[in-house]
Design a protein around this motif. Structure first.
Motif, PDB file in Angstrom:
ATOM      1  N   PHE A   5     -11.443   6.215  -0.449  1.00  0.00           N
ATOM      2  CA  PHE A   5     -11.284   7.069  -1.618  1.00  0.00           C
ATOM      3  C   PHE A   5     -12.440   8.048  -1.659  1.00  0.00           C
ATOM      4  O   PHE A   5     -13.603   7.642  -1.675  1.00  0.00           O
ATOM      5  N   SER A  54      -4.131  13.846  -2.312  1.00  0.00           N
ATOM      6  CA  SER A  54      -4.974  13.698  -3.498  1.00  0.00           C
ATOM      7  C   SER A  54      -4.123  13.523  -4.744  1.00  0.00           C
ATOM      8  O   SER A  54      -2.953  13.895  -4.774  1.00  0.00           O
ATOM      9  N   TYR A 100      -9.051  12.321  -6.725  1.00  0.00           N
ATOM     10  CA  TYR A 100      -9.220  11.300  -5.692  1.00  0.00           C
ATOM     11  C   TYR A 100      -8.420  11.696  -4.460  1.00  0.00           C
ATOM     12  O   TYR A 100      -7.224  11.965  -4.553  1.00  0.00           O
ATOM     13  N   LEU A 146      -5.865   1.917 -12.128  1.00  0.00           N
ATOM     14  CA  LEU A 146      -6.715   2.559 -11.131  1.00  0.00           C
ATOM     15  C   LEU A 146      -7.516   1.516 -10.362  1.00  0.00           C
ATOM     16  O   LEU A 146      -7.664   1.613  -9.145  1.00  0.00           O
ATOM     17  N   ASN A 147      -7.980   0.512 -11.050  1.00  0.00           N
ATOM     18  CA  ASN A 147      -8.723  -0.572 -10.427  1.00  0.00           C
ATOM     19  C   ASN A 147      -7.877  -1.291  -9.386  1.00  0.00           C
ATOM     20  O   ASN A 147      -8.348  -1.600  -8.289  1.00  0.00           O
ATOM     21  N   CYS A 193       0.827  -1.214   0.000  1.00  0.00           N
ATOM     22  CA  CYS A 193       0.000   0.000   0.000  1.00  0.00           C
ATOM     23  C   CYS A 193       0.861   1.264   0.000  1.00  0.00           C
ATOM     24  O   CYS A 193       0.585   2.211  -0.737  1.00  0.00           O
ATOM     25  N   TYR A 239      -8.331   1.897   3.503  1.00  0.00           N
ATOM     26  CA  TYR A 239      -8.179   3.249   2.999  1.00  0.00           C
ATOM     27  C   TYR A 239      -9.503   3.654   2.354  1.00  0.00           C
ATOM     28  O   TYR A 239     -10.237   2.805   1.849  1.00  0.00           O
ATOM     29  N   ARG A 264     -14.007  10.903  -3.994  1.00  0.00           N
ATOM     30  CA  ARG A 264     -13.936  11.309  -5.393  1.00  0.00           C
ATOM     31  C   ARG A 264     -14.665  12.630  -5.575  1.00  0.00           C
ATOM     32  O   ARG A 264     -15.758  12.826  -5.053  1.00  0.00           O
ATOM     33  N   ILE A 280      -7.209  10.271  -0.832  1.00  0.00           N
ATOM     34  CA  ILE A 280      -7.026   8.988  -0.140  1.00  0.00           C
ATOM     35  C   ILE A 280      -6.717   9.263   1.328  1.00  0.00           C
ATOM     36  O   ILE A 280      -5.826  10.050   1.642  1.00  0.00           O
ATOM     37  N   ARG A 336      -8.457  -0.227  -0.595  1.00  0.00           N
ATOM     38  CA  ARG A 336      -9.716  -0.423   0.136  1.00  0.00           C
ATOM     39  C   ARG A 336      -9.661  -1.660   1.022  1.00  0.00           C
ATOM     40  O   ARG A 336     -10.241  -1.668   2.116  1.00  0.00           O
ATOM     41  N   ARG A 387      -7.284   1.207  -6.263  1.00  0.00           N
ATOM     42  CA  ARG A 387      -8.490   1.374  -5.448  1.00  0.00           C
ATOM     43  C   ARG A 387      -8.835   0.085  -4.692  1.00  0.00           C
ATOM     44  O   ARG A 387      -9.150   0.123  -3.500  1.00  0.00           O
ATOM     45  N   SER A 388      -8.773  -1.036  -5.363  1.00  0.00           N
ATOM     46  CA  SER A 388      -9.152  -2.301  -4.734  1.00  0.00           C
ATOM     47  C   SER A 388      -8.210  -2.689  -3.604  1.00  0.00           C
ATOM     48  O   SER A 388      -8.652  -3.108  -2.527  1.00  0.00           O
TER      49      SER A 388
END
Length: 117
Positions: free
Chosen positions: A91, A31, A111, A77-78, A17, A89, A93, A113, A85, A81-82
Motif C-alpha cells: 500500500f 488506486s 491508496y 480499511l483495516n 484478495c 501486496y 499512501r 495497491i 499485506r 490493508r491487513s
C-alpha cells in the motif's frame, strides 16, 4: 508440525484478495480514494461481511478488526490493508487535495495497491 494457512489455502487466499480489490474498484493507476470508500456504505458492508470467510483462510489474531471489544475507526480499511499485506501486496499512501465543486478543496488519502513479488 502444523501446516501454515498461507501454504494450505493459497488459491482461496488469492481469491479473497481479488474479491477485495474488485469491491474497491481501483482506477487506472490501481488506486482508490479513502473519502470515496468512507462514503460508500455498500462497499464497507461487503468487506465486513467477508470476515467469517477470511477467518477460515487467514491468521486474524493480529488484525484489530477481528479482536472482540476493540474499537476500530475504519474496520473495513483495516481488513483490506491487513489481508492484502499478508499476500505481499504493498500500500502506497499519499495525501491529495480534491475539489468540492464549489471552489473549495478538501484533503483525502489516496491508496495505491500493487504486488510486491
Amino acid at each position: 508440525m502444523r501446516i501454515k494457512l498461507s501454504e494450505k489455502y493459497q488459491n482461496e487466499r488469492e481469491d479473497i484478495c481479488k474479491r477485495l480489490i474488485s469491491i474497491l474498484k481501483l482506477d487506472d493507476t490501481n488506486s482508490f480514494l479513502l473519502c470515496d470508500l468512507d462514503e460508500d456504505t455498500e462497499k464497507q458492508n461487503q468487506i465486513t461481511e467477508m470476515k467469517e470467510e477470511i477467518q477460515k483462510y487467514f491468521a486474524c489474531s493480529t488484525i484489530s478488526s477481528f479482536k472482540p471489544n476493540f474499537d476500530c475507526k475504519r474496520p473495513y480499511l483495516n481488513i483490506v490493508r491487513s489481508i492484502l499485506r499478508q499476500q505481499n501486496y504493498v500500500f502506497e499512501r499519499s495525501e491529495i487535495e480534491k475539489s468540492n465543486g464549489d471552489g473549495s478543496f478538501f484533503r483525502s488519502t489516496k491508496y495505491k495497491i500493487f504486488r510486491n513479488k
